[in-house]
Design a protein around this motif. Sequence first.
Motif, PDB file in Angstrom:
ATOM      1  N   PHE A   1      19.259 111.229 -24.566  1.00 42.15           N
ATOM      2  CA  PHE A   1      19.974 109.997 -25.357  1.00 42.15           C
ATOM      3  C   PHE A   1      20.672 109.479 -24.341  1.00 42.15           C
ATOM      4  O   PHE A   1      21.534 109.394 -23.515  1.00 42.15           O
ATOM      5  N   THR A   2      20.583 107.825 -25.076  1.00 40.61           N
ATOM      6  CA  THR A   2      21.838 106.622 -24.663  1.00 40.61           C
ATOM      7  C   THR A   2      23.095 106.885 -26.113  1.00 40.61           C
ATOM      8  O   THR A   2      22.202 106.648 -27.454  1.00 40.61           O
ATOM      9  N   VAL A   3      23.786 107.337 -25.701  1.00 39.77           N
ATOM     10  CA  VAL A   3      24.787 107.047 -27.244  1.00 39.77           C
ATOM     11  C   VAL A   3      25.506 105.286 -27.173  1.00 39.77           C
ATOM     12  O   VAL A   3      25.478 104.673 -26.395  1.00 39.77           O
ATOM     13  N   GLU A   4      24.708 105.343 -28.502  1.00 41.85           N
ATOM     14  CA  GLU A   4      25.153 103.401 -29.017  1.00 41.85           C
ATOM     15  C   GLU A   4      26.823 103.825 -29.443  1.00 41.85           C
ATOM     16  O   GLU A   4      27.305 102.436 -28.413  1.00 41.85           O
ATOM     17  N   SER A   5      27.174 104.530 -30.310  1.00 41.79           N
ATOM     18  CA  SER A   5      28.691 104.050 -30.644  1.00 41.79           C
ATOM     19  C   SER A   5      28.936 105.539 -30.820  1.00 41.79           C
ATOM     20  O   SER A   5      28.390 106.668 -31.760  1.00 41.79           O
ATOM     21  N   VAL A   6      30.741 105.398 -31.324  1.00 40.03           N
ATOM     22  CA  VAL A   6      30.696 106.683 -31.409  1.00 40.03           C
ATOM     23  C   VAL A   6      32.037 106.777 -32.311  1.00 40.03           C
ATOM     24  O   VAL A   6      32.842 105.837 -32.025  1.00 40.03           O
ATOM     25  N   GLU A   7      32.072 107.277 -34.014  1.00 37.01           N
ATOM     26  CA  GLU A   7      33.375 107.098 -34.406  1.00 37.01           C
ATOM     27  C   GLU A   7      33.880 108.542 -34.872  1.00 37.01           C
ATOM     28  O   GLU A   7      33.466 109.026 -35.119  1.00 37.01           O
TER      29      GLU A   7
END
Length: 90
Positions: free
Chosen positions: A18-24
Motif C-alpha cells: 500500500f502507498t500511504v497518502e496521508s496520516v492524521e
Amino acid sequence: MHSATLAEWLELLADAEFTVESVELIRKTHELGAWIGRAHAHEGTVRDAWDNAPADIKRQYDVVEDASGAVVSYSDDKAMILAVKPLATQ
C-alpha cells in the motif's frame, strides 16, 4: 493483546504494497464506564488499574476524575491512515 503502533501500521501497509497518502493524528476521549461495557472488561480490574496508575500515566492519558477520585474518562491518540494499493497489472 497488543495495539499496533503507528510505525507498526505503516510497516504492515508497506509490506502489503500500500502507498500511504496521508496520516492524521487525533486525540479521542473515552467515558470509562461506556468503554468498559464495549470492551466487556471486568469493571473492578479496569478501575483498579486506573486508580493505581502512576501520576505521569494519568497525565499522559488526560485522566478526568470525579470529586471522589474515581476515573470518569481518559483520552488517547488515534491515527487515521489513508492508504491505497495500486491495481495489479499483467
